[in-house]
Scaffold this active site. Structure first.
Site, PDB file in Angstrom:
ATOM      1  CG  HIS A 133      -2.034   0.954   1.185  1.00 20.16           C
ATOM      2  ND1 HIS A 133      -2.170   1.972   2.098  1.00 20.16           N
ATOM      3  CD2 HIS A 133      -3.083   1.082   0.334  1.00 20.16           C
ATOM      4  CE1 HIS A 133      -3.246   2.684   1.830  1.00 20.16           C
ATOM      5  NE2 HIS A 133      -3.817   2.167   0.761  1.00 20.16           N
ATOM      6  CE  LYS A 157      -1.268   4.921  -1.658  1.00 18.88           C
ATOM      7  NZ  LYS A 157      -1.896   4.223  -0.542  1.00 18.88           N
ATOM      8  CG  ASP A 189      19.278  11.376  -9.301  1.00 19.37           C
ATOM      9  OD1 ASP A 189      19.249  10.325  -9.969  1.00 19.37           O
ATOM     10  OD2 ASP A 189      19.268  12.516  -9.817  1.00 19.37           O
ATOM     11  CG  HIS A 195      -7.196   8.566  -0.479  1.00 17.16           C
ATOM     12  ND1 HIS A 195      -5.866   8.363  -0.795  1.00 17.16           N
ATOM     13  CD2 HIS A 195      -7.761   7.334  -0.475  1.00 17.16           C
ATOM     14  CE1 HIS A 195      -5.645   7.072  -0.989  1.00 17.16           C
ATOM     15  NE2 HIS A 195      -6.770   6.425  -0.797  1.00 17.16           N
ATOM     16  CE  LYS A 250      -4.015   6.787   2.659  1.00 18.96           C
ATOM     17  NZ  LYS A 250      -5.434   6.668   2.652  1.00 18.96           N
ATOM     18  CG  ASP A 296       1.559  16.952  22.566  1.00 23.25           C
ATOM     19  OD1 ASP A 296       0.368  17.221  22.790  1.00 23.25           O
ATOM     20  OD2 ASP A 296       2.188  16.076  23.182  1.00 23.25           O
TER      21      ASP A 296
END
Length: 449
Positions: free
Chosen positions: A182, A184, A189, A367, A369, A374
């Site tokens: 899952h 991404k 380089d 979508h 996450k 704090d």
């Protein structure tokens, strides 16, 4: 039913608030040339602290994170917050165009649409220029993408690796159809890395903060997501995670490229790269989240696409409220999965009763996450707060320990909050019986969604 029996053996770790932590003096910080001396590490920590924040809070989160993850805290990074697809794709494509040695990309979804073809054409162009491109895509996530889409890439010399192929004829040793990649991730380089929630798909083609008139069009609903670009030494840690996946998936031998070049200082941010795999004893990302919430002193602000918490996460959030912590969740009002949406809402009553504030993002499909705790502990990555991400998926997150970057995250959170609807306990108690039935039915599948 057989699949459910197979995955029911997986579990989550029990994280206790008083688990052993390290003192600040023992914390090791990594720079572009390796582990820094204690004096240099201390100087970086001192410089990081801001008079506008409680230094003890920052000290505590740095120490706790070091004890939990075991991965190095890297200094000297420039961190750029990227909101929604257009900004993310522009930055990613600029980095790819500037590549001189290699490009490593790992994605859950790579669609054969306009955006997918843009990336494919760009990667092929760089491969023809002598820049080695290595690509990992998930078999389930990219199931709707025709095999023919990848042929021009392989013909050009790009190494293409399918993660846990669904096709039984292509299975590898250790294959498990329920274990998905899952992540991404893009590393260019060995000096620049991107992580977040954004796949390669045209659904991200527009920004999510648009006029109400346009956003009201159900056929043109924008996707709201977040990515982060990191230039500097932390790129090497993300590179290691990519190469580990390539090796464990038995990818073909990689061309000899400069995957770990010298990494000069690019900025001032402290960043930790955290990866989790279902092959690990437990999810380090999960343990990190739980521990950070358990030690929160002022605020816990979570934005998440698929929120299906386990009992320990629920308890950590409720305990935080009892300590006087301001706990707020921004969750989707619309979703690409109705089953997940109702399963998520099945937890609302319990959380609202505990004093947790729940907002649902309007006029966009949420979508993202992300987390802010704090004002100093920020997380951006691919990990949802659900069983699938913590137990069955391979995930990746960046944790940034910085009050300055935390201020940017706070601004982003408040902007999302202003575009969201606050759900009250009274309002929720008056929802239709039909919704309650859907929530109950979806909750029965919560662990496997």
């Amino acid at each position: 039913m057989c699949l459910l029996l197979l995955v029911s053996c997986s579990s989550l770790p029990q994280v206790v608030p008083d688990m052993q932590t390290q003192s600040e003096k023992s914390i090791q910080i990594k720079g572009g040339r390796g582990i820094l001396s204690e004096e240099k590490s201390q100087a970086i920590l001192d410089k990081l602290k801001s008079d506008k924040h409680d230094n003890n809070i920052l000290d505590q989160h740095i120490a706790i994170e070091s004890a939990i993850t075991g991965s190095p805290l890297t200094s000297g990074n420039q961190v750029t917050l990227l909101i929604d697809g257009p900004a993310t794709y522009a930055s990613m494509q600029a980095a790819i165009r500037g590549a001189r040695d290699h490009i490593n990309m790992e994605t859950y979804i790579l669609e054969a649409d306009d955006v997918g073809r843009q990336f494919a054409d760009l990667l092929i162009s760089k491969q023809k220029q002598g820049v080695q491109v290595n690509l990992i895509y998930d078999s389930v996530g990219t199931m709707s993408t025709p095999v023919e889409f990848f042929k021009p890439m392989t013909d050009a010399g790009i190494n293409v690796l399918e993660f846990n192929p669904v096709n039984p004829a292509m299975t590898r040793k250790g294959w498990d159809v329920n274990q998905r990649d899952h992540r991404k991730l893009l590393v260019v380089d060995g000096v620049t890395a991107f992580v977040g929630g954004i796949n390669i798909s045209s659904v991200y083609s527009s920004g999510s903060f648009r006029s109400k008139k346009r956003a009201a069009d159900a056929s043109d609903i924008p996707w709201r997501d977040t990515q982060v670009r990191m230039d500097g030494p932390v790129a090497a840690e993300f590179q290691k995670l990519f190469l580990t996946t390539w090796e464990t998936q038995h990818g073909p031998p990689l061309a000899k490229k400069n995957y770990f070049p010298p990494l000069p200082v690019k900025g001032t941010e402290l960043v930790r790269a955290i990866g989790s795999s279902p092959d690990d004893p437990y999810s380090v990302i999960y343990a990190t989240f739980i521990s950070a919430i358990q030690h929160a002193q002022a605020q816990v602000y979570l934005t998440n696409a698929y929120f299906i918490p386990d009992p320990q996460l629920c308890q950590a959030l409720k305990d935080a409220v009892r300590r006087g912590v301001d706990v707020r969740l921004i969750l989707p009002a619309k979703s690409d999965s109705a089953l997940v949406l109702y399963a998520s809402r099945s937890f609302y009553s319990e959380l609202l009763h505990a004093g947790i504030k729940i907002y649902e993002r309007q006029d966009a499909l949420l979508h993202a996450k992300t987390a802010l705790i704090d004002g100093v502990w920020s997380s951006i990555g691919s990990t949802n707060l659900d069983w699938r991400s913590f137990v069955y998926n391979q995930e990746i997150n960046a944790v940034i320990l910085s009050p300055q970057f935390g201020s940017q995250m706070q601004t982003m959170f408040e902007r999302d909050m202003s575009a969201s609807h606050l759900i009250t306990e009274q309002e929720w108690s008056e929802r239709p019986v039909s919704d309650r039935i859907k929530e109950f039915g979806a909750s029965l599948w919560a662990r496997w969604l």
